[in-house]
Design a protein around this motif. Structure first.
Motif, short mmCIF file in Angstrom:
data_model
loop_
_atom_site.label_atom_id
_atom_site.label_comp_id
_atom_site.label_asym_id
_atom_site.label_seq_id
_atom_site.Cartn_x
_atom_site.Cartn_y
_atom_site.Cartn_z
N LEU A 1 0.83 -1.20 0.00
CA LEU A 1 0.00 0.00 0.00
C LEU A 1 0.87 1.25 0.00
O LEU A 1 2.06 1.19 0.34
CB LEU A 1 -0.90 0.02 1.24
CG LEU A 1 -1.88 -1.14 1.40
CD1 LEU A 1 -2.51 -1.10 2.78
CD2 LEU A 1 -2.96 -1.10 0.32
N ASP A 2 0.29 2.37 -0.37
CA ASP A 2 1.01 3.64 -0.29
C ASP A 2 0.07 4.75 0.14
O ASP A 2 -1.15 4.56 0.25
CB ASP A 2 1.70 3.98 -1.62
CG ASP A 2 0.75 4.06 -2.80
OD1 ASP A 2 -0.35 4.62 -2.63
OD2 ASP A 2 1.09 3.57 -3.89
N GLY A 3 0.62 5.90 0.38
CA GLY A 3 -0.15 7.06 0.80
C GLY A 3 0.78 8.23 1.04
O GLY A 3 1.98 8.17 0.73
N LEU A 4 0.23 9.29 1.60
CA LEU A 4 1.01 10.49 1.88
C LEU A 4 0.82 10.91 3.33
O LEU A 4 -0.22 10.67 3.93
CB LEU A 4 0.56 11.65 0.98
CG LEU A 4 0.78 11.52 -0.53
CD1 LEU A 4 0.18 12.73 -1.23
CD2 LEU A 4 2.25 11.37 -0.86
N LEU A 5 1.85 11.54 3.87
CA LEU A 5 1.80 12.16 5.18
C LEU A 5 2.23 13.61 5.02
O LEU A 5 3.28 13.89 4.42
CB LEU A 5 2.73 11.45 6.16
CG LEU A 5 2.91 12.12 7.53
CD1 LEU A 5 1.62 12.07 8.34
CD2 LEU A 5 4.07 11.48 8.30
N VAL A 6 1.44 14.53 5.54
CA VAL A 6 1.80 15.95 5.54
C VAL A 6 1.94 16.40 6.98
O VAL A 6 1.03 16.21 7.80
CB VAL A 6 0.75 16.82 4.82
CG1 VAL A 6 1.19 18.28 4.80
CG2 VAL A 6 0.53 16.32 3.40
N LEU A 7 3.08 16.98 7.31
CA LEU A 7 3.35 17.48 8.66
C LEU A 7 3.11 18.98 8.72
O LEU A 7 3.15 19.67 7.69
CB LEU A 7 4.80 17.18 9.05
CG LEU A 7 5.18 15.70 9.11
CD1 LEU A 7 6.66 15.54 9.37
CD2 LEU A 7 4.36 14.97 10.17
N PRO A 8 2.85 19.52 9.90
CA PRO A 8 2.67 20.97 10.01
C PRO A 8 3.90 21.71 9.49
O PRO A 8 5.03 21.22 9.62
CB PRO A 8 2.48 21.18 11.52
CG PRO A 8 1.96 19.88 12.03
CD PRO A 8 2.64 18.84 11.19
N PRO A 9 3.71 22.87 8.87
CA PRO A 9 4.84 23.63 8.33
C PRO A 9 5.92 23.87 9.39
O PRO A 9 5.64 24.23 10.53
CB PRO A 9 4.21 24.95 7.89
CG PRO A 9 2.78 24.60 7.61
CD PRO A 9 2.43 23.55 8.61
N GLY A 10 7.16 23.64 8.97
CA GLY A 10 8.30 23.86 9.86
C GLY A 10 8.55 22.74 10.85
O GLY A 10 9.51 22.80 11.63
N LYS A 11 7.72 21.69 10.82
CA LYS A 11 7.86 20.59 11.76
C LYS A 11 8.44 19.36 11.08
O LYS A 11 8.33 19.18 9.87
CB LYS A 11 6.51 20.23 12.39
CG LYS A 11 5.82 21.38 13.11
CD LYS A 11 6.60 21.86 14.32
CE LYS A 11 5.82 22.92 15.08
NZ LYS A 11 6.56 23.42 16.27
N THR A 12 9.05 18.49 11.88
CA THR A 12 9.52 17.19 11.42
C THR A 12 8.88 16.12 12.30
O THR A 12 8.20 16.41 13.29
CB THR A 12 11.05 17.09 11.51
OG1 THR A 12 11.44 17.08 12.90
CG2 THR A 12 11.72 18.26 10.79
N ARG A 13 9.15 14.88 11.97
CA ARG A 13 8.62 13.78 12.76
C ARG A 13 9.10 13.87 14.22
O ARG A 13 8.38 13.46 15.14
CB ARG A 13 9.06 12.44 12.17
CG ARG A 13 8.28 12.04 10.91
CD ARG A 13 8.84 10.75 10.33
NE ARG A 13 8.00 10.24 9.24
CZ ARG A 13 7.37 9.08 9.26
NH1 ARG A 13 7.48 8.28 10.33
NH2 ARG A 13 6.63 8.68 8.24
#
Length: 632
Positions: free
Chosen positions: A386-398
């Motif tokens: 499977l695949d997909g996308l993750l979008v993080l808040p601007p300026g943030k990392t995991r």
């Protein structure tokens, strides 16, 4: 740095359906506002040099709906449809690309549905319903308008417009069927017509056929039937033999991946994309021979060329691409494309690439700090990739996690989330990320981009394995420290709205849900939706098989409403023909009966896709506010 606002999102424009000139020098495209400011939609035609040597320039003013541009054989004139004379009633126009005013070519009382300039440069093929008779006008005037099924069906018929005298004639000998697509052989030969039994959307799943019309003799013949929901009718040449290609659902199913279907002139049908792990979504055929196709390939898109009876990959496009068009020689192609941080724009170049960006439709987005968009690849519980996308808040990392996580499920289900800029009037990745959410956009089974079997697996099983695909992705993000398990939300539109309603009835993990134009009861969809056969296949039964329980009852979210504890925001267009308002109403009444916290919003005048500016702004602000209220 500019801030991403709801106004900034809905006030943009997007190019759609570009068409490259036969000589490969120019690309014409309609520029559509993302929102409708007034009562009527408007759009303008623009033209740009295919090699990027000259900037785009506007051909029409954009004070009416100027759409469906097509080139003359000499690449000097653009034919198009416009309702500038009477709102909502399109007539054929033409305009020279070297300047001047548009010329109206038809005044057909019922309006023109489609058009195709023919190779002889003296004729334009049209499709249009019959003009009203005196009896029709009397019935309308006296409100004697009882509708009897099967009577007075308004099929669009083939018409021929003579450019010399602007007279429209109607060929005889064709069956009384609704014409949906036209295509002419590049050498000026026969017309191919794609037809269905009547204009109802559901008819595309029941009875569709290809007919040939000889322009010289006036003779017509049926070439053969097609699989369900055909589109993209295209003549192509293999050596000296002419054939017809189209896109349709892989036979014999009604639910599944699209296929490239080819018919020879005896009517023999072949699936040219059988067994491929990708999904075709756009066709183009150079006059010099051969066939090109854009395929959805996971999160990306690939251009393939038919060679030796099989498709061979020519180039790969990062992210999204669609609406393929080619010059007569096949040396230049164009399409609309979008990548992770670039909106949809027109691109062009040689088949093998690179493709140069020709337009800049969203300059107002320049300088926006986008949230980091990551590609995800993981395995379902049964091992399916499977695949997909993750979008993080601007300026943030995991490393800044865990975040409140909103899962946005795409519609369809035969659709996909490509690795494109996720900014639209529906709740999308970058809009929610800008408010501090991490956003997960999965591609569960049932969607496109992974071949027919992947897409067909949800027939009669929506909400089963596709649901666990989504849960597996959420669990992965929780385990990796990205998502806060105590602050999970879910939302989506259409099939994504169904999945939201389904999710809150299966688990109490979610603290908020947003159901936009979602399905709550498959039985109602079969009775009132515009795609009954398709919906019946998805839900697994129709209800007229006999006394229940029926398969679709078990797969309907309203059947599980007694278990819902999650606060739900229900959003629905009042005149939605695809997912009727009763679907939202039913779920609202069920939640009301069980005392579940929810809000129910109806958008007057709106169909399946919300169009009016104020309503789009409300969807964006209200949905983000809902998630903020319950997750932050």
């Amino acid at each position: 740095m500019p801030e991403l606002t709801a106004d900034l999102i809905v006030d943009g424009k997007v190019p759609r359906n570009p068409v490259i000139s036969p000589d490969g020098r120019w690309v014409v495209y309609p520029a559509h506002p993302l929102s409708k400011a007034g009562e009527h939609p408007v759009s303008a035609l623009w033209v740009v040099a295919a090699d990027g040597s000259a900037p785009p320039r506007r051909l029409t003013a954009g004070t009416a709906a100027d759409t469906a541009p097509k080139w003359s054989a000499d690449s000097r004139t653009v034919y198009f449809l416009s309702d500038r004379a009477e709102w909502g009633k399109r007539q054929l126009h033409r305009i020279r690309i070297d300047g001047g005013e548009a010329e109206a070519l038809t005044t057909w009382k019922s309006g023109i549905s489609d058009h195709l300039p023919l190779a002889d440069s003296a004729t334009v093929a049209l499709t249009a319903v019959d003009e009203p008779t005196e009896e029709d006008e009397r019935r309308e005037r006296e409100r004697d308008d009882a509708r009897v099924y099967g009577e007075r069906v308004r099929n669009a018929r083939l018409r021929l417009l003579s450019l010399a005298d602007k007279e429209v004639s109607t060929p005889v000998g064709l069956p009384d069927r609704h014409v949906t697509h036209l295509a002419q052989r590049h050498d000026g030969g026969a017309l191919a017509l794609l037809t269905q039994v009547d204009p109802e959307v559901s008819s595309a799943f029941r009875d569709t056929r290809v007919h040939l019309f000889d322009l010289e003799t006036g003779e017509a013949r049926e070439l053969g039937g097609t699989p369900a929901s055909p589109s993209a009718l295209t003549w192509w040449r293999s050596g000296d033999e002419w054939r017809i290609a189209l896109l349709a659902t892989t036979p014999p199913t009604l639910v599944g991946g699209e296929a490239v279907i080819s018919l020879d002139l005896s009517g023999e049908m072949r699936n040219l994309s059988a067994g491929m792990p990708v999904c075709p979504q756009s066709l183009a055929a150079p006059a010099t021979g051969g066939l090109l196709a854009l395929f959805a390939d996971g999160l990306d898109t690939a251009l393939y060329r038919l060679s030796g009876g099989e498709f061979t990959e020519v180039s790969t496009v990062d992210g999204f691409a669609n609406s393929l068009t080619t010059s007569s020689s096949g040396e230049v192609v164009a399409a609309v494309m979008s990548t992770s941080y670039q909106p949809i724009e027109v691109h062009a170049g040689p088949q093998a690439g690179p493709y140069a960006r020709l337009t800049d439709m969203r300059p107002e987005l320049a300088g926006i700090t986008w949230g980091r968009q990551e590609r995800l690849a993981y395995k379902a519980s049964d091992g399916l990739a499977l695949d997909g996308l993750l979008v993080l808040p601007p300026g943030k990392t995991r490393a800044d996690g865990p975040f409140p996580l909103v899962t946005i499920v795409h519609g369809g289900p035969y659709y996909r989330q490509a690795d494109e800029l996720t900014v639209h009037w529906v709740p999308t990745g970058q809009w929610l990320a800008a408010a501090g959410f991490a956003v997960f956009m999965p591609n569960p089974r049932g969607g496109s981009g992974h071949g027919h079997e992947f897409a067909a697996s949800v027939a009669g099983a929506v909400g089963i394995d596709d649901w666990t695909d989504i849960v597996t992705g959420i669990d992965l993000l929780v385990a990796e420290g990205v998502a806060d398990p105590e602050r999970l939300g879910i939302g989506g539109g259409s099939q994504g709205g169904f999945m939201t309603a389904w999710a809150v009835g299966q688990t109490d993990r979610f603290r908020a849900g947003v159901m936009l134009a979602g399905i709550s009861d498959w039985g109602q969809m079969i009775g009132a939706g515009e795609m009954a056969e398709y919906d019946g296949t998805l839900g697994g039964s129709t209800g007229w098989e006999g006394v229940g329980p029926h398969r679709h009852d078990a797969l309907s979210p309203v059947s599980h409403a007694s278990k819902v504890t999650t606060p739900v925001l229900i959003l629905h267009g009042e005149v939605d023909p695809n997912v009727p308002l009763a679907q939202g109403e039913y779920f609202h009444r069920a939640l009301l009966a069980h005392g579940v916290e929810h809000e129910y919003v109806i958008y007057p005048r709106e169909p399946h896709s919300i169009a009016e500016r104020a309503h789009q702004l409300d969807v964006l602000r209200r949905s983000r506010g809902w998630f903020t209220r319950w997750l932050q």
